[in-house]
Design an enzyme around this catalytic site. Sequence first.
Site, short mmCIF file in Angstrom:
data_model
loop_
_atom_site.label_atom_id
_atom_site.label_comp_id
_atom_site.label_asym_id
_atom_site.label_seq_id
_atom_site.Cartn_x
_atom_site.Cartn_y
_atom_site.Cartn_z
N HIS A 171 0.83 -1.21 0.00
CA HIS A 171 0.00 0.00 0.00
C HIS A 171 0.87 1.27 0.00
O HIS A 171 0.46 2.31 0.49
CB HIS A 171 -0.96 0.03 1.20
CG HIS A 171 -1.82 -1.18 1.31
ND1 HIS A 171 -2.97 -1.33 0.60
CD2 HIS A 171 -1.67 -2.32 2.06
CE1 HIS A 171 -3.52 -2.50 0.89
NE2 HIS A 171 -2.75 -3.13 1.77
N SER A 292 15.73 19.65 -18.16
CA SER A 292 14.58 20.53 -18.39
C SER A 292 14.99 21.67 -19.29
O SER A 292 16.13 22.16 -19.23
CB SER A 292 14.08 21.08 -17.05
OG SER A 292 13.19 22.16 -17.25
N LYS A 298 17.33 20.14 -13.21
CA LYS A 298 16.53 18.93 -13.35
C LYS A 298 17.30 17.79 -14.00
O LYS A 298 18.09 17.99 -14.93
CB LYS A 298 15.27 19.21 -14.17
CG LYS A 298 14.26 20.12 -13.49
CD LYS A 298 13.70 19.51 -12.23
CE LYS A 298 12.83 18.32 -12.49
NZ LYS A 298 11.62 18.62 -13.30
N GLU A 305 9.53 7.02 -17.50
CA GLU A 305 8.23 7.65 -17.74
C GLU A 305 7.67 7.25 -19.10
O GLU A 305 6.47 6.99 -19.24
CB GLU A 305 8.37 9.17 -17.63
CG GLU A 305 8.66 9.64 -16.22
CD GLU A 305 8.93 11.13 -16.13
OE1 GLU A 305 9.03 11.63 -15.01
OE2 GLU A 305 9.06 11.78 -17.19
#
Length: 498
Positions: A171, A292, A298, A305
């Site tokens: 969980h 980025s 970044k 992804e």
Amino acid sequence: MAEQPKQPSADNTEHLALWGGRFTSGPSPELARLSKSTQFDWRLADDDIAGSRAHARALGRAGLLTEDELDRMEESLDELQRRVDDGSFAPVEDDEDEATALERGLLEIAGDELGGKLRAGRSRNDQIACLIRMWLRRHSRVIAGQLLSLANALIVQSERAGRTVMPGRTHMQHAQPVLLAHQLMAHVWPLLRDVQRLVDWDKRVDASPYGSGALAGNTLGLDPEAVAHELGFSRVTTNSIDGTASRDLVAEFAFVAAMAGVDISRLSEEIIIWNTQEFAFVKLDDGYSTGSSIMPQKKNPDIAELARGKSGRLIGDLTGLLATLKGLPTAYARDLQEDKEAVFDQVDTLEVLLPAFTGMVATMRFDSERLEAEAPTGFALATDIAEWLVRNGVPFRHAHELSGACVKIAEGRGQELWDLTDADFVDVFKDFLPADKAPKVRAVLSSHGSVSARNGKGGTAYDRVVEQIGEAKSAIMPLATFAGSVSDGPAYKAPGSF
């Protein structure tokens, strides 16, 4: 296409169609555009030419081509293959599909009289049903090899992880300490099952529909078994209607591809989370990350992804194919043209995704100190307290409550379980254990002790994880044989080769 149908000839093949004798006009421009499939099915050209060679030999054995005609037919097909390979022959706008384009090319080389004989005894229905099987069987081996390379990268990372302990979660909450290697190996087994599914699928798809004709078979005395063996199949489909019209095997491949995407996506989700500043469990190599356009600091886990996103695409391909198949009558229908784009897209997606994803996994670096520090936090040793109580004669129902009472005390003080005093344990356990026994619970209040205690088959103890790594390596070897049976070779590397 031309408004009036024309008889094909060596001098005029640009408007060739494989049908049309009973029509008074050619197809409308709108129908021609709708019917056109060369934009996606041209990739079947090599398999189609291979099928044509086998079919030509079957015609020769049946006495429908003389020895000289067969020789010239094979020479013409070889020349057609050369032109396809070097790009000098390709579909034109008027070609309806790859079969039409290739027949046009054959007629240009062999002439109408000889080239026109190849169509006897076969239909585009049995042709395409056979070609998609040939193409998928070949690419299933490439994908299998790539999946094994990913599994191997995870095995290598597991071996490097050694005895490093990390917080195991359910969980998304701290649950129990586990070895990092155990967590990584949990992703190896689904990947191996995906490859096993491809191996099992191949046993069912290993049947050639060639000779089924449009749906009822052929009357020309052709030998479909010989054609099947020449094309790499061990047998011929038993029912000609089933052979030409069923696409359950294509849908089954689509499921395996989608399932592989889901398995990769689950690992992607963990890597994305582990790579955040809040977790900081793993660092990705610069070569497998991006930055980025506006924020210089970044470093983004783009491969993970993209993998997570493309799993949805793979599922969509499967879902669309199943929706197409569900309402079809039992024989060929043009709806079946939609089977190819779905699996073509899946293969293209996986064959690009898997090498990049494997590179990311192979080069990522874990922060062992942080993992070790976080492993026992969040009251992750509560189950160990309960099980220690059980070993000391306390029924689990009470042991669960007593361990929960320890958690409640520690949580109220902003402490962890090992911060509780001997007096705390004596007080909590007083109705079940003597006072001198209660403090001995500290023996299980360490993450390494917790991990070592779980030494049953499949558990997270170090010896058991070493054992399962060995089992995974053993499981890979026969699967690698399947993956290695493709001519251009998979991306698979043997364990330890990174």
